[in-house]
Design an enzyme around this catalytic site. Structure first.
Site, PDB file in Angstrom:
ATOM      1  N   CYS A 112      76.802 -30.121 -39.051  1.00  0.00           N
ATOM      2  CA  CYS A 112      75.492 -29.882 -38.474  1.00  0.00           C
ATOM      3  C   CYS A 112      74.522 -31.039 -38.769  1.00  0.00           C
ATOM      4  CB  CYS A 112      74.969 -28.536 -38.967  1.00  0.00           C
ATOM      5  SG  CYS A 112      73.575 -27.876 -38.040  1.00  0.00           S
ATOM      6  N   HIS A 113      73.355 -30.740 -39.353  1.00  0.00           N
ATOM      7  CA  HIS A 113      72.363 -31.766 -39.669  1.00  0.00           C
ATOM      8  C   HIS A 113      72.724 -32.567 -40.927  1.00  0.00           C
ATOM      9  CE1 HIS A 113      69.817 -29.298 -36.968  1.00  0.00           C
ATOM     10  NE2 HIS A 113      69.100 -30.388 -36.800  1.00  0.00           N
ATOM     11  N   GLY A 114      73.777 -32.167 -41.637  1.00  0.00           N
ATOM     12  CA  GLY A 114      74.149 -32.846 -42.884  1.00  0.00           C
ATOM     13  C   GLY A 114      74.391 -34.332 -42.716  1.00  0.00           C
ATOM     14  N   GLY A 115      74.721 -34.756 -41.486  1.00  0.00           N
ATOM     15  CA  GLY A 115      75.004 -36.160 -41.227  1.00  0.00           C
ATOM     16  C   GLY A 115      73.832 -37.089 -41.460  1.00  0.00           C
ATOM     17  N   TRP A 116      72.613 -36.533 -41.495  1.00  0.00           N
ATOM     18  CA  TRP A 116      71.447 -37.381 -41.762  1.00  0.00           C
ATOM     19  C   TRP A 116      71.563 -38.126 -43.086  1.00  0.00           C
ATOM     20  CZ3 TRP A 116      67.116 -33.591 -39.870  1.00  0.00           C
ATOM     21  CH2 TRP A 116      66.717 -33.958 -38.575  1.00  0.00           C
TER      22      TRP A 116
END
Length: 199
Positions: A112-116
């Site tokens: 999900c947004h963890g890639g930031w």
């Protein structure tokens, strides 16, 4: 299922506002096959999850981020959640922890947004990965190759887009960490054989 990850230590790196199911389901999957998981955070005592935009449950923090040594872990799990990911990506300690994990080619499982955090840590250039669609441009701008698939593996990196991808994400995450364990066991056996031959 056989305990294929016995003795493997996995850090789950979060702060407040993570997507709860992206922590609880992978954590369960890891522990079901023998891995040891520890919640690592900048927060003392507890962190709170979210169910999309609704407040979720509190979880006990096992280790403060500033005290965490990447060498003590075999892999890291990065749940998403926009609030969690936006905060982590700006923490130098979180970036350094992840860089140290990657330096040793240890598995990184991100959803999900963890890639930031990977973007801020400078770890996506030349890598193929997926994420929540809102991160596509950030990943491309950082030199990554973004694809729209339920799970993507690129070397030590496993990535998925959203909670619906969790079953595929869990399977691939366990597979990659198991490969690391087997490689480690082979290395230990080779060292032992060399020791015997040299004695």
């Amino acid at each position: 299922m056989d305990p294929v990850l016995n003795g493997m230590n996995v850090a789950i790196l979060v702060t407040d506002g993570f997507e709860q199911v992206e922590l609880t389901e992978p954590k369960k999957a890891l522990e079901a096959v023998g891995a040891l998981t520890r919640i690592v955070s900048d927060k003392f005592d507890k962190v709170r999850g979210m169910h999309h935009d609704q407040q979720g449950d509190e979880f006990t923090v096992d280790l403060l981020l500033r005290e965490a040594d990447a060498k003590a872990f075999d892999a890291v799990l990065l749940p998403g959640g926009k609030v969690n990911a936006a905060a982590l990506r700006n923490m130098g300690e979180a970036q350094r922890f992840l860089q140290n994990i990657d330096e040793d080619h240890k598995p990184i499982a991100v959803i999900c947004h963890g890639g930031w955090l990977l973007v801020s840590a400078g770890l996506v250039e030349g890598r193929t990965m997926t994420s929540y669609p809102a991160l596509e441009q950030d990943i491309r701008n950082a030199g990554g190759n973004w694809v729209d698939q339920e799970v993507v593996r690129d070397g030590n990196l496993v990535s998925s887009r959203k909670p619906e991808d969790i079953p595929a994400f869990n399977d691939k995450m366990v597979e990659v960490i198991a490969e690391r364990l087997q490689s480690h066991l082979r290395g230990t056996a080779d060292e032992h054989a060399v020791g015997i031959a040299g004695s």
